[in-house]
Write an enzyme that holds these catalytic residues in place. Structure first.
Site, PDB file in Angstrom:
ATOM      1  N   PRO A 119      43.804  48.089  45.772  1.00 28.85           N
ATOM      2  CA  PRO A 119      45.070  48.374  45.812  1.00 28.85           C
ATOM      3  C   PRO A 119      45.936  48.263  44.712  1.00 28.85           C
ATOM      4  O   PRO A 119      46.029  47.034  44.222  1.00 28.85           O
ATOM      5  CB  PRO A 119      45.760  47.816  47.134  1.00 28.85           C
ATOM      6  CG  PRO A 119      44.314  47.215  47.678  1.00 28.85           C
ATOM      7  CD  PRO A 119      43.456  46.942  46.658  1.00 28.85           C
ATOM      8  N   GLU A 120      46.613  49.187  44.184  1.00 33.19           N
ATOM      9  CA  GLU A 120      47.707  48.903  43.257  1.00 33.19           C
ATOM     10  C   GLU A 120      48.986  48.862  43.743  1.00 33.19           C
ATOM     11  O   GLU A 120      49.210  49.327  44.939  1.00 33.19           O
ATOM     12  CB  GLU A 120      47.567  49.893  41.915  1.00 33.19           C
ATOM     13  CG  GLU A 120      45.908  49.684  41.422  1.00 33.19           C
ATOM     14  CD  GLU A 120      45.865  50.275  40.161  1.00 33.19           C
ATOM     15  OE1 GLU A 120      46.881  50.323  39.063  1.00 33.19           O
ATOM     16  OE2 GLU A 120      44.921  50.789  39.628  1.00 33.19           O
TER      17      GLU A 120
ATOM     18  N   HIS B  56      35.086  43.132  59.545  1.00 30.65           N
ATOM     19  CA  HIS B  56      36.015  42.391  58.385  1.00 30.65           C
ATOM     20  C   HIS B  56      37.391  42.548  58.878  1.00 30.65           C
ATOM     21  O   HIS B  56      38.381  42.406  57.864  1.00 30.65           O
ATOM     22  CB  HIS B  56      35.836  43.536  57.058  1.00 30.65           C
ATOM     23  CG  HIS B  56      34.278  43.209  56.616  1.00 30.65           C
ATOM     24  ND1 HIS B  56      33.653  42.246  56.118  1.00 30.65           N
ATOM     25  CD2 HIS B  56      33.431  44.249  56.267  1.00 30.65           C
ATOM     26  CE1 HIS B  56      32.552  42.322  55.880  1.00 30.65           C
ATOM     27  NE2 HIS B  56      32.310  43.710  55.851  1.00 30.65           N
TER      28      HIS B  56
ATOM     29  N   ARG C  81      36.194  41.878  50.920  1.00 28.78           N
ATOM     30  CA  ARG C  81      35.846  40.832  50.075  1.00 28.78           C
ATOM     31  C   ARG C  81      36.596  39.552  50.058  1.00 28.78           C
ATOM     32  O   ARG C  81      36.319  38.613  49.197  1.00 28.78           O
ATOM     33  CB  ARG C  81      36.127  41.692  48.557  1.00 28.78           C
ATOM     34  CG  ARG C  81      34.950  42.701  48.473  1.00 28.78           C
ATOM     35  CD  ARG C  81      35.080  43.382  46.973  1.00 28.78           C
ATOM     36  NE  ARG C  81      34.737  42.601  45.978  1.00 28.78           N
ATOM     37  CZ  ARG C  81      35.084  42.798  44.828  1.00 28.78           C
ATOM     38  NH1 ARG C  81      35.285  44.057  44.463  1.00 28.78           N
ATOM     39  NH2 ARG C  81      34.637  41.804  43.750  1.00 28.78           N
TER      40      ARG C  81
ATOM     41  N   ARG D   9      54.086  41.613  19.991  1.00 25.61           N
ATOM     42  CA  ARG D   9      52.613  41.602  20.530  1.00 25.61           C
ATOM     43  C   ARG D   9      51.628  42.271  19.694  1.00 25.61           C
ATOM     44  O   ARG D   9      52.010  43.550  19.242  1.00 25.61           O
ATOM     45  CB  ARG D   9      52.473  42.062  21.909  1.00 25.61           C
ATOM     46  CG  ARG D   9      52.989  40.969  22.768  1.00 25.61           C
ATOM     47  CD  ARG D   9      53.057  41.412  24.246  1.00 25.61           C
ATOM     48  NE  ARG D   9      53.329  40.409  25.211  1.00 25.61           N
ATOM     49  CZ  ARG D   9      54.668  40.138  25.609  1.00 25.61           C
ATOM     50  NH1 ARG D   9      55.657  40.650  25.326  1.00 25.61           N
ATOM     51  NH2 ARG D   9      54.694  39.084  26.519  1.00 25.61           N
TER      52      ARG D   9
END
Ligand SMILES: [Zn+2]
Length: 271
Positions: A2-3, A91, A110, A152
């Protein structure tokens, strides 16, 4: 995984079912998530009312009467609103049951998700305090990003995925953002012109907004007991489209590996 758009979609799906509701009980079937769940949590949460459901980066913040629950979906977690008597899957590790008769059920195969209870200002918690601006925060503007690029040497893709520069741009959306901005993923951050930094800010907002909007069409999944989370249903321009024609110019999309993650781009549309 999930983002940010999926987490925001989850927040919008949960809020109408949680705001103003009272917690009857928290059921923890397996406390072994990313960090072990505090054994006192069920006692601490019972009887509290949910004032609001907020989001910071990929954390959901359940603002309660006396504190805040920081809920992270981890790699594979999802939250659904189900009737409290719906049988559990293997789960389904956590249930947050409301007195109104429905339950917010956390499924996480997970087990990289986390559930933490904090009192006081949640934004001051170490997990949140050092996070970079949200992509929709006015502080995240062309000037800010351009200044960040000056320091950077990393590639521009790694720059926008750096959670200390801006939160919420994961691997899938990074490729989509750079396509939208017309910038090659391997460009050195320092090579960006000011105008390109401005385009990048616009592209980050546009891509994430579109993903949230499309995610919004799957909101019913969160109230439907047999719905899927419905991640990534939106139309992607480059991600996982290696060899397929660019949706703008028809040139085959190329892929490469950066920091062990796959990147996709159009060699013509992106400079
Ligand atoms: Zn193209």
């Amino acid at each position: 995984m999930p983002e940010l758009p999926e987490v925001e979609t989850t927040r919008r799906g949960l809020e109408p079912h949680l705001a103003g509701q009272t917690i009857l009980r928290l059921t923890v079937r397996d406390p072994r998530l990313r960090w072990p769940i505090d054994a006192r949590l069920p006692q601490l949460l019972a009887g509290q009312q949910v004032a609001a459901v907020q989001r910071r980066a990929k954390y959901l913040l359940l603002r309660l009467t006396h504190g805040t629950v920081l809920w992270h979906l981890g790699m594979s977690g999802s939250l659904r609103v189900v009737p409290s008597d719906l049988p559990v899957d293997p789960h389904d590790h956590i249930d947050l049951t409301l007195t109104a008769g429905h339950t917010v059920r956390f499924n996480d195969p997970r087990r990289f998700g986390s559930l933490i209870y904090v009192t006081g200002d949640p934004q001051a918690h170490p997990l949140l305090a050092k996070l970079a601006p949200e992509p929709f925060d006015p502080a995240f503007d062309a000037d800010y990003l351009w200044r960040a690029t000056r320091r950077r040497k990393v590639s521009v893709k790694q720059l926008i995925m750096n959670g200390q520069v801006v939160t919420g741009v994961g691997n899938i959306y990074a490729s989509e953002v750079l396509f939208q901005a017309g910038i090659r993923p391997r460009r050195r951050s320092r090579s960006l012109k000011r105008e390109e930094a401005a385009r990048l800010v616009g592209a980050i907002r546009k891509v994430l907004k579109r993903a949230i909007r499309v995610g919004g069409t799957t909101l019913r999944d969160y109230v439907n007991p047999d719905g899927n989370p419905g991640y990534f249903r939106q139309k992607l321009y480059v991600y996982e489209r290696s060899g397929e024609p660019c949706r703008i110019c028809g040139t085959p999309i190329r892929s490469l590996t950066q920091g062990q993650r796959s990147t996709y781009y159009c060699p013509v549309c992106q400079k």
